[in-house]
Write a protein that holds these residues in place. Structure first.
Motif, mmCIF file in Angstrom:
data_model
loop_
_atom_site.group_PDB
_atom_site.id
_atom_site.type_symbol
_atom_site.label_atom_id
_atom_site.label_comp_id
_atom_site.label_asym_id
_atom_site.label_seq_id
_atom_site.Cartn_x
_atom_site.Cartn_y
_atom_site.Cartn_z
ATOM 1 N N VAL A 170 0.854 -1.195 0.000
ATOM 2 C CA VAL A 170 0.000 0.000 0.000
ATOM 3 C C VAL A 170 0.887 1.242 0.000
ATOM 4 N N GLY A 171 0.468 2.238 -0.749
ATOM 5 C CA GLY A 171 1.162 3.524 -0.762
ATOM 6 C C GLY A 171 0.160 4.635 -0.530
ATOM 7 N N ALA A 172 0.539 5.605 0.292
ATOM 8 C CA ALA A 172 -0.346 6.741 0.558
ATOM 9 C C ALA A 172 0.432 8.031 0.361
ATOM 10 N N ALA A 173 -0.224 9.016 -0.203
ATOM 11 C CA ALA A 173 0.385 10.337 -0.371
ATOM 12 C C ALA A 173 -0.591 11.385 0.145
ATOM 13 N N ILE A 174 -0.042 12.337 0.871
ATOM 14 C CA ILE A 174 -0.847 13.391 1.501
ATOM 15 C C ILE A 174 -0.384 14.747 0.987
ATOM 16 N N ARG A 175 -1.359 15.601 0.621
ATOM 17 C CA ARG A 175 -1.037 17.018 0.426
ATOM 18 C C ARG A 175 -1.583 17.760 1.640
ATOM 19 N N THR A 176 -0.744 18.546 2.252
ATOM 20 C CA THR A 176 -1.201 19.305 3.413
ATOM 21 C C THR A 176 -1.752 20.655 2.954
ATOM 22 N N THR A 177 -2.375 21.362 3.876
ATOM 23 C CA THR A 177 -2.923 22.677 3.528
ATOM 24 C C THR A 177 -1.807 23.670 3.220
ATOM 25 N N SER A 178 -0.562 23.338 3.572
ATOM 26 C CA SER A 178 0.592 24.184 3.197
ATOM 27 C C SER A 178 1.007 23.948 1.757
ATOM 28 N N GLY A 179 0.468 22.908 1.136
ATOM 29 C CA GLY A 179 0.809 22.610 -0.256
ATOM 30 C C GLY A 179 1.934 21.605 -0.405
ATOM 31 N N ASN A 180 2.477 21.143 0.702
ATOM 32 C CA ASN A 180 3.557 20.155 0.645
ATOM 33 C C ASN A 180 2.983 18.742 0.556
ATOM 34 N N VAL A 181 3.785 17.828 0.019
ATOM 35 C CA VAL A 181 3.323 16.442 -0.090
ATOM 36 C C VAL A 181 4.257 15.503 0.671
ATOM 37 N N TYR A 182 3.657 14.489 1.274
ATOM 38 C CA TYR A 182 4.372 13.490 2.071
ATOM 39 C C TYR A 182 3.797 12.125 1.731
ATOM 40 N N SER A 183 4.574 11.092 2.035
ATOM 41 C CA SER A 183 4.108 9.768 1.640
ATOM 42 C C SER A 183 4.447 8.737 2.702
ATOM 43 N N GLY A 184 3.817 7.591 2.579
ATOM 44 C CA GLY A 184 4.101 6.469 3.466
ATOM 45 C C GLY A 184 3.676 5.176 2.806
ATOM 46 N N CYS A 185 4.308 4.086 3.226
ATOM 47 C CA CYS A 185 3.914 2.762 2.762
ATOM 48 C C CYS A 185 3.689 1.879 3.987
ATOM 49 N N ASN A 186 3.048 0.737 3.788
ATOM 50 C CA ASN A 186 2.846 -0.141 4.940
ATOM 51 C C ASN A 186 4.155 -0.829 5.313
ATOM 52 N N VAL A 187 4.356 -0.966 6.614
ATOM 53 C CA VAL A 187 5.548 -1.608 7.159
ATOM 54 C C VAL A 187 5.066 -2.701 8.109
ATOM 55 N N SER B 116 2.486 -9.561 14.201
ATOM 56 C CA SER B 116 1.496 -8.962 13.290
ATOM 57 C C SER B 116 0.896 -7.639 13.766
ATOM 58 N N GLY B 117 0.617 -7.555 15.061
ATOM 59 C CA GLY B 117 -0.051 -6.361 15.565
ATOM 60 C C GLY B 117 0.791 -5.106 15.465
ATOM 61 N N LEU B 118 2.060 -5.261 15.185
ATOM 62 C CA LEU B 118 2.953 -4.093 15.098
ATOM 63 C C LEU B 118 2.994 -3.492 13.703
ATOM 64 N N THR B 119 2.326 -4.132 12.764
ATOM 65 C CA THR B 119 2.263 -3.599 11.395
ATOM 66 C C THR B 119 1.654 -2.206 11.407
ATOM 67 N N VAL B 120 2.224 -1.322 10.600
ATOM 68 C CA VAL B 120 1.660 0.029 10.470
ATOM 69 C C VAL B 120 1.260 0.250 9.021
ATOM 70 N N CYS B 121 0.058 0.770 8.846
ATOM 71 C CA CYS B 121 -0.492 1.010 7.502
ATOM 72 C C CYS B 121 0.198 2.195 6.816
ATOM 73 N N ALA B 122 0.067 2.221 5.505
ATOM 74 C CA ALA B 122 0.640 3.289 4.688
ATOM 75 C C ALA B 122 0.111 4.666 5.087
ATOM 76 N N GLU B 123 -1.186 4.759 5.302
ATOM 77 C CA GLU B 123 -1.798 6.060 5.596
ATOM 78 C C GLU B 123 -1.232 6.647 6.886
ATOM 79 N N ARG B 124 -1.103 5.793 7.916
ATOM 80 C CA ARG B 124 -0.600 6.312 9.193
ATOM 81 C C ARG B 124 0.877 6.668 9.105
ATOM 82 N N ASN B 125 1.630 5.945 8.295
ATOM 83 C CA ASN B 125 3.032 6.334 8.114
ATOM 84 C C ASN B 125 3.133 7.656 7.362
ATOM 85 N N ALA B 126 2.234 7.895 6.433
ATOM 86 C CA ALA B 126 2.233 9.175 5.705
ATOM 87 C C ALA B 126 1.865 10.322 6.645
#
Ligand code: THU
Length: 134
Positions: free
Chosen positions: A28-45, A50-60
């Protein structure tokens, strides 16, 4: 899927390739644009515990907060995925990620994710109506 990929879509696709997902083989890949206009991203890790897995959105979200601090607010989110066969499937953000994204969103924050054929364009308010708040 539309022919023209947005910058957020391209970034989400790019970081999905970096996902660490040996257990589910679902990237999974997630990309965020903030209200400042900058972009950031995250992938699932994922993790062998198993319970320690972090989703793409939360990493972004974490990357955006790390860069902009507590005033960070999300303007738009794009989430994509591919499975072991390389196929992209209908996959909306999980409940935990909705609650975390909502922390830095308004009900109008735009969220785009993969549907069966076309991208699904929705809002945080639609994804998490009456979310938890204090
Ligand atoms: N996953 C995400 O990255 N985002 C979601 O919103 C749903 C699930 C990941 C977690 C795990 O690594 C894999 O997808 C399978 O659940």
């Amino acid at each position: 899927m539309s022919a023209e990929m947005t910058d957020l879509e391209k970034l989400a696709e790019h970081v999905a390739k970096n996902a660490y997902s040996p257990y589910s083989t679902f990237s999974v890949g997630a990309a965020i644009r903030t209200t400042s206009g900058n972009v950031y991203s995250g992938c699932n890790v994922e993790n062998v515990s198993s319970g320690l897995t972090v989703c793409a959105e939360r990493n972004a979200v974490g990357a955006a907060i790390a860069a902009e601090g507590k005033s960070m607010r999300i303007e738009e989110v794009f989430v994509t995925n591919f499975n072991a066969e390389g196929a992209t499937i209908h996959c909306s953000p999980c409940g935990a990620c909705r609650q975390v994204m909502a922390e830095f969103s308004t009900p109008d924050t735009k969220v785009i994710y993969r549907g069966d054929e076309d991208n699904i364009v929705t809002t945080m308010g639609q994804l998490l109506p009456d979310g938890f708040t204090l």
